[in-house]
Write a protein that holds these residues in place. Structure first.
Motif, PDB file in Angstrom:
ATOM      1  N   ALA A 106      55.955  83.328  24.830  1.00 23.44           N
ATOM      2  CA  ALA A 106      56.659  82.273  25.559  1.00 23.44           C
ATOM      3  C   ALA A 106      57.757  82.851  26.444  1.00 23.44           C
ATOM      4  CB  ALA A 106      57.282  81.281  24.568  1.00 23.44           C
ATOM      5  N   ALA A 107      57.997  82.179  27.566  1.00 20.61           N
ATOM      6  CA  ALA A 107      59.066  82.615  28.467  1.00 20.61           C
ATOM      7  C   ALA A 107      60.425  82.494  27.810  1.00 20.61           C
ATOM      8  CB  ALA A 107      59.022  81.798  29.755  1.00 20.61           C
ATOM      9  N   HIS A 108      60.604  81.499  26.940  1.00 20.26           N
ATOM     10  CA  HIS A 108      61.920  81.363  26.316  1.00 20.26           C
ATOM     11  C   HIS A 108      62.187  82.466  25.301  1.00 20.26           C
ATOM     12  CE1 HIS A 108      59.787  79.064  23.042  1.00 20.26           C
ATOM     13  NE2 HIS A 108      60.776  79.522  22.283  1.00 20.26           N
ATOM     14  N   HIS A 153      56.893  83.964  33.618  1.00 17.23           N
ATOM     15  CA  HIS A 153      56.487  83.052  34.690  1.00 17.23           C
ATOM     16  C   HIS A 153      57.679  82.749  35.587  1.00 17.23           C
ATOM     17  CE1 HIS A 153      54.687  79.712  36.847  1.00 17.23           C
ATOM     18  NE2 HIS A 153      53.524  79.984  36.265  1.00 17.23           N
ATOM     19  N   ALA A 154      57.483  82.917  36.880  1.00 22.52           N
ATOM     20  CA  ALA A 154      58.583  82.778  37.835  1.00 22.52           C
ATOM     21  C   ALA A 154      59.134  81.361  37.885  1.00 22.52           C
ATOM     22  CB  ALA A 154      58.117  83.195  39.233  1.00 22.52           C
ATOM     23  N   LYS A 155      58.332  80.369  37.463  1.00 20.21           N
ATOM     24  CA  LYS A 155      58.774  78.981  37.533  1.00 20.21           C
ATOM     25  C   LYS A 155      59.116  78.412  36.154  1.00 20.21           C
ATOM     26  CE  LYS A 155      56.446  77.866  41.869  1.00 20.21           C
ATOM     27  NZ  LYS A 155      55.498  76.956  42.561  1.00 20.21           N
ATOM     28  N   TYR A 156      59.398  79.286  35.197  1.00 19.47           N
ATOM     29  CA  TYR A 156      59.860  78.800  33.900  1.00 19.47           C
ATOM     30  C   TYR A 156      61.155  78.022  34.088  1.00 19.47           C
ATOM     31  CZ  TYR A 156      62.380  78.841  29.464  1.00 19.47           C
ATOM     32  OH  TYR A 156      63.114  78.462  28.370  1.00 19.47           O
ATOM     33  N   ASN A 157      61.208  76.821  33.509  1.00 20.70           N
ATOM     34  CA  ASN A 157      62.377  75.952  33.634  1.00 20.70           C
ATOM     35  C   ASN A 157      62.926  75.658  32.246  1.00 20.70           C
ATOM     36  OD1 ASN A 157      64.095  73.636  33.893  1.00 20.70           O
ATOM     37  ND2 ASN A 157      63.110  73.123  35.850  1.00 20.70           N
ATOM     38  N   ALA A 173      54.786  68.724  17.753  1.00 18.23           N
ATOM     39  CA  ALA A 173      55.171  70.058  18.219  1.00 18.23           C
ATOM     40  C   ALA A 173      54.416  70.352  19.509  1.00 18.23           C
ATOM     41  CB  ALA A 173      54.842  71.111  17.159  1.00 18.23           C
ATOM     42  N   GLY A 174      55.082  71.038  20.430  1.00 21.73           N
ATOM     43  CA  GLY A 174      54.500  71.289  21.750  1.00 21.73           C
ATOM     44  C   GLY A 174      54.153  72.749  21.991  1.00 21.73           C
ATOM     45  N   PHE A 175      53.089  72.949  22.757  1.00 15.61           N
ATOM     46  CA  PHE A 175      52.590  74.278  23.092  1.00 15.61           C
ATOM     47  C   PHE A 175      52.284  74.348  24.586  1.00 15.61           C
ATOM     48  CE2 PHE A 175      51.633  73.341  18.749  1.00 15.61           C
ATOM     49  CZ  PHE A 175      51.709  74.534  18.054  1.00 15.61           C
ATOM     50  N   THR A 176      52.505  75.492  25.186  1.00 17.56           N
ATOM     51  CA  THR A 176      52.057  75.730  26.553  1.00 17.56           C
ATOM     52  C   THR A 176      50.535  75.782  26.558  1.00 17.56           C
ATOM     53  OG1 THR A 176      54.066  77.010  26.981  1.00 17.56           O
ATOM     54  CG2 THR A 176      52.241  77.262  28.537  1.00 17.56           C
ATOM     55  N   THR A 182      53.265  78.568  21.331  1.00 15.24           N
ATOM     56  CA  THR A 182      54.295  77.726  20.718  1.00 15.24           C
ATOM     57  C   THR A 182      55.524  77.606  21.619  1.00 15.24           C
ATOM     58  OG1 THR A 182      53.549  78.403  18.527  1.00 15.24           O
ATOM     59  CG2 THR A 182      55.726  77.402  18.667  1.00 15.24           C
ATOM     60  N   SER A 183      55.895  76.352  21.950  1.00 11.79           N
ATOM     61  CA  SER A 183      56.936  76.133  22.943  1.00 11.79           C
ATOM     62  C   SER A 183      58.107  75.296  22.459  1.00 11.79           C
ATOM     63  CB  SER A 183      56.333  75.470  24.190  1.00 11.79           C
ATOM     64  OG  SER A 183      57.319  75.257  25.185  1.00 11.79           O
ATOM     65  N   PHE A 184      57.866  74.099  21.872  1.00 13.01           N
ATOM     66  CA  PHE A 184      59.008  73.268  21.492  1.00 13.01           C
ATOM     67  C   PHE A 184      58.715  72.389  20.285  1.00 13.01           C
ATOM     68  CE2 PHE A 184      56.726  70.815  24.782  1.00 13.01           C
ATOM     69  CZ  PHE A 184      56.569  69.574  24.169  1.00 13.01           C
TER      70      PHE A 184
END
Length: 272
Positions: free
Chosen positions: A81-83, A117-121, A252-255, A238-240
């Motif tokens: 994950a980017a985070h 990822h360049a557009k990770y927010n 639960a959220g996933f990319t 796994t994202s949030f």
């Protein structure tokens, strides 16, 4: 700042016609837990070599250290994950480990090997995906890649199907010690429209997969970046989770990996 982010997400969701009931956070950002975190809450112990594609990632940055998961997608790339990579200066990667601190192999690389990822927010949690370029590893029964889904499956929502998530660490929201064994849980994918009722449409876009959390079984702190697999293919990162905690039975959220197949191919050359 957190209040502003929550308000912005709520306003964006209202404009899209979906009012969120809860605030999502990246698992590693849940407050009140130890630095090295992890685990599928109320999951099961993984068997030896059950998840050869799973890696443990110990990141270090100016703000401290943190634990994430990742998936081997080739001899020289790990997907996470980017985070997890955001703000990190280096990462130690643990391969072939069921017991978290006893890997078959480990490598350390610096942030120059991260392809975030360049557009990770970080506010909307969108595009939460990163690649890590690794030294080449030889595959075995305990260390192996997981295939990416085929482009033809890009239109599948997976809703109603049962996928498996895996990771290390805490056994509950209140745990103060990590578990040493790799954990996993079977989790049912739900429609994004259902997940949007919890987090809104600004967060739950078409690039996200959500799973139901039942009987306090969910991803949690330190599972960040780890795999969600279905029929032997990697469908999610796994994202949030809910800011209220991992055992509150919120989705639960996933990319969604199928949304990033072209990005993965462009950045790494890896294809399904």
């Amino acid at each position: 700042m957190k209040v502003f982010v929550v308000l912005a997400l709520a306003l964006a969701s209202v404009s899209a016609g979906v009012l969120p009931q809860d605030t999502p956070v990246h698992p590693k950002d849940i407050q009140g837990v130890p630095v090295i975190q992890g685990r599928i809450t109320n999951g099961k112990n993984a068997a030896e070599n059950q998840f050869p594609y799973q890696v443990g990632l110990s990141f270090t940055g100016s703000s401290g250290s943190w634990w994430c998961g990742g998936s081997i997608i080739s001899n020289t790339y790990v997907l996470t994950a980017a985070h997890c990579t955001s703000g990190a200066s280096s990462v130690k990667m643990y391969y072939g480990s069921t017991t978290r601190t006893s890997p078959q192999l480990s490598h350390t690389v610096t942030s120059s090997s991260f392809q975030q990822h360049a557009k990770y927010n970080s506010k909307t949690l969108n595009n939460d995906i990163s690649l890590i370029k690794t030294p080449s590893v030889s595959f075995s029964a305990s260390i192996n890649k997981i295939p990416l889904p085929a482009i033809a499956s890009s239109y599948s929502t997976y809703a109603g199907q049962t996928a498996v998530a895996s990771g290390w660490g805490l056994t509950s929201d209140s745990a103060s010690a990590v578990t040493s064994k790799l954990q996993y849980a079977d989790m049912k994918v739900i429609a994004n429209s259902v997940c949007q009722q919890s987090y809104g449409s600004a967060v739950v876009t078409s690039d996200v997969i959500c799973v139901a959390s039942v009987d306090k079984v969910s991803t949690c702190s330190g599972d960040s970046g780890g795999p969600l697999a279905l029929d032997g293919k990697l469908i999610g990162v796994t994202s949030f989770v809910s800011s209220k905690g991992c055992e509150k039975n919120y989705p639960a959220g996933f990319t969604r990996v199928t949304s990033y197949l072209d990005w993965i191919k462009t950045q790494s050359g890896v294809t399904a």
